[in-house]
Design an enzyme around this catalytic site. Structure first.
Site, mmCIF file in Angstrom:
data_model
loop_
_atom_site.group_PDB
_atom_site.id
_atom_site.type_symbol
_atom_site.label_atom_id
_atom_site.label_comp_id
_atom_site.label_asym_id
_atom_site.label_seq_id
_atom_site.Cartn_x
_atom_site.Cartn_y
_atom_site.Cartn_z
ATOM 1 N N GLU A 158 0.920 -4.492 10.986
ATOM 2 C CA GLU A 158 0.598 -3.193 10.780
ATOM 3 C C GLU A 158 1.442 -2.355 11.670
ATOM 4 O O GLU A 158 1.374 -2.476 12.909
ATOM 5 C CB GLU A 158 -0.804 -3.177 11.211
ATOM 6 C CG GLU A 158 -1.796 -3.823 10.407
ATOM 7 C CD GLU A 158 -2.021 -3.006 9.123
ATOM 8 O OE1 GLU A 158 -1.723 -2.019 8.794
ATOM 9 O OE2 GLU A 158 -2.940 -3.819 8.351
ATOM 10 N N GLU B 16 1.718 4.125 2.755
ATOM 11 C CA GLU B 16 2.292 3.550 4.056
ATOM 12 C C GLU B 16 4.018 3.895 3.972
ATOM 13 O O GLU B 16 4.353 2.767 4.183
ATOM 14 C CB GLU B 16 1.582 2.242 4.279
ATOM 15 C CG GLU B 16 0.275 2.013 4.416
ATOM 16 C CD GLU B 16 -0.458 0.857 4.518
ATOM 17 O OE1 GLU B 16 0.566 -0.236 4.412
ATOM 18 O OE2 GLU B 16 -1.735 0.514 4.217
ATOM 19 N N HIS C 173 2.697 -3.938 6.563
ATOM 20 C CA HIS C 173 1.841 -2.654 6.359
ATOM 21 C C HIS C 173 1.920 -1.617 7.485
ATOM 22 O O HIS C 173 2.448 -1.884 8.442
ATOM 23 C CB HIS C 173 0.441 -3.006 6.170
ATOM 24 C CG HIS C 173 0.009 -4.032 5.036
ATOM 25 N ND1 HIS C 173 -0.842 -3.470 4.001
ATOM 26 C CD2 HIS C 173 0.475 -5.226 4.786
ATOM 27 C CE1 HIS C 173 -0.850 -4.377 3.154
ATOM 28 N NE2 HIS C 173 -0.159 -5.579 3.719
ATOM 29 N N ARG D 91 -3.309 4.651 -2.132
ATOM 30 C CA ARG D 91 -2.894 3.494 -1.586
ATOM 31 C C ARG D 91 -2.949 2.320 -2.779
ATOM 32 O O ARG D 91 -2.096 1.249 -2.351
ATOM 33 C CB ARG D 91 -4.244 3.281 -0.846
ATOM 34 C CG ARG D 91 -4.536 1.663 -0.135
ATOM 35 C CD ARG D 91 -5.878 1.850 0.438
ATOM 36 N NE ARG D 91 -6.471 0.367 0.635
ATOM 37 C CZ ARG D 91 -6.401 -0.371 1.712
ATOM 38 N NH1 ARG D 91 -5.768 0.007 2.753
ATOM 39 N NH2 ARG D 91 -6.851 -1.620 1.675
ATOM 40 N N HIS E 5 0.923 -1.087 -0.061
ATOM 41 C CA HIS E 5 -0.033 -0.127 -0.107
ATOM 42 C C HIS E 5 1.008 1.273 0.070
ATOM 43 O O HIS E 5 1.760 1.490 1.056
ATOM 44 C CB HIS E 5 -1.068 -0.086 1.073
ATOM 45 C CG HIS E 5 -2.149 -1.001 1.348
ATOM 46 N ND1 HIS E 5 -2.683 -1.583 2.171
ATOM 47 C CD2 HIS E 5 -2.855 -1.411 -0.055
ATOM 48 C CE1 HIS E 5 -3.524 -2.369 1.704
ATOM 49 N NE2 HIS E 5 -3.755 -2.354 0.388
#
Lengths: 93, 310
Positions: B271, B73, B197, B128, B70
């Site tokens: 994440e 990020e 991510h 994204r 993405h």
């Protein structure tokens, strides 16, 4: 280049499943051009949404009408974007 | 341009060219340990570069790490750069990493979605998706984390090309995804797959598309417990962990669901920071702490993969 002047990121806390449903409803309102940084899932998991300046009032009214708590996480996204860009330039020089 | 891997600035965000130059520097400085593989091209024709860290030997068991699927990020691509430097610095010095590399290869794709990444630098910082053209729609891009052949098109992905979670016309429609799929299949000996991510501080394992627990749930959960403990030990950053569907939400067509179904047992997704203060706009002064703490968790996963061959 896309600018984000006046865009805010709201952190939204849902108290129950009904409010999660309301947030899912909000997610489908394409005309507001919302960008869900984190999508609604459980009441205990807050949602972050980037709201364009032109949709701010509508979104805040929606949240308040449905008794959904929120606070402003990022007041002006463009400022952060500008700061980031400036930092990169500074580091290069 | 940085003159060496040592003088490269790890505490700032970089453009695609700077990162690709960094990869070349790395290969030039440590040719016996690092090589660069081109696994394909993006929609807009940019090379999909993967760093291979190897001490030799054909088709060794391997660990895959990707960052930045993405594009917005940014802390993930930045941590990928830091990981690359960390691997070459620690090899031969850190006993555990040396033991990993003496037995396994590590593949690191720092810019998994180059078109999107360039777009975030030039046109839209909040982009994204990929940059593919969607027939019949004015909206571009596909969510590359909904484009894998694992519950493709199911709940937790969108059929609307204008949505941030648009799954694409078919599984593997995105060259950025297809390139990894082909690489993983062709390699055939990848034992751990870690997709990185940001943000929200989670360590997740499959599945995302179904509530059915994976057969290895108990083992994956215990690895996640150890990894998160190691991560938190550095700066006290608190992480939650569990399967994707139980910890965040249903997401179909996701990367690690596909890799797990391919037989890669140690499939995880991170994440990274932050917990919601800056979101995708994490200040650059947090890149190194984020990378340092994530590395601790990565080491736990990689050590486990090394010590538990299957």
């Amino acid at each position: 280049t896309e600018v984000f002047v006046g865009h805010q990121v709201l952190r939204i806390s849902m108290a129950n499943e009904a409010q999660v449903e309301k947030m899912r409803e909000l997610e489908t309102m394409d005309h507001l051009q919302l960008d869900f940084w984190a999508s609604p899932s459980h009441p205990e998991r807050p949602v972050d949404v980037r709201v364009p300046f032109t949709s701010l009032q509508a979104v805040k009214v929606f949240l308040e009408q449905n008794n959904i708590q929120y606070f402003i996480l990022i007041k002006d996204l463009q400022r952060l974007v500008d700061d980031e860009k400036a930092q990169m330039v500074r580091q290069r020089s | 341009r940085a003159l060496s891997v040592e003088t490269f600035n790890y505490a700032t965000y970089h453009t695609l060219n700077e990162i690709y130059d960094f990869m070349d520097l790395l290969v030039a400085e440590r040719p016996n340990l690092v090589s660069k593989i081109e696994i394909g091209y993006s929609t807009e024709g940019l090379p999909l570069n993967v760093l291979k860290f190897s001490t030799g030997g054909p088709n060794r068991p391997a660990i895959w790490i990707d960052t930045g699927i993405h594009s917005r990020e940014w802390v993930t691509q930045a941590t990928g750069v830091w990981f690359a430097k960390k691997i070459i610095s620690d090899y031969g010095k850190d006993e555990s990493l040396t033991a990993i590399l003496d037995k396994m290869d590590i593949f690191l794709e720092i810019i998994t979605n180059p078109d999107g990444f360039v777009f975030t630098h030039t046109q839209n910082r909040m982009w994204r998706k990929t940059r593919s053209i969607n027939a019949g729609s004015s909206c571009r891009g596909v969510d590359p984390n909904r484009n894998w052949d694992a519950g493709f098109g199911g709940l937790g992905s969108s059929r609307n090309p204008c949505s941030e979670t648009y799954h694409g016309p078919h599984a593997n429609s995105e060259p950025e995804v297809k390139a990894i799929v082909d690489f993983v299949k062709q390699h055939g000996n990848i034992k751990a797959f870690i997709s990185i991510h940001s943000y929200s501080q989670l360590l997740l394992y499959p599945y995302g598309y179904t509530k059915t627990p994976v057969p290895d749930q108990k083992e994956l959960d215990s690895i996640a417990t150890a990894a998160v403990t190691a991560l938190s030990s550095l700066y006290g950053t608190s992480y939650r962990y569990g399967s994707i569907i139980t910890t965040i939400y249903q997401a179909s067509g996701g990367t690690i669901d596909w890799t797990y179904n391919q037989g890669i047992k140690y499939s995880f997704t991170f994440e990274l920071r932050d917990a919601g203060r800056y979101g995708f706009m994490l200040p650059a002064n947090q890149i190194i702490p984020t990378a340092q703490e994530t590395w601790k968790a990565l080491m736990v996963i990689m050590e486990h993969a090394r010590d538990h061959p299957y």
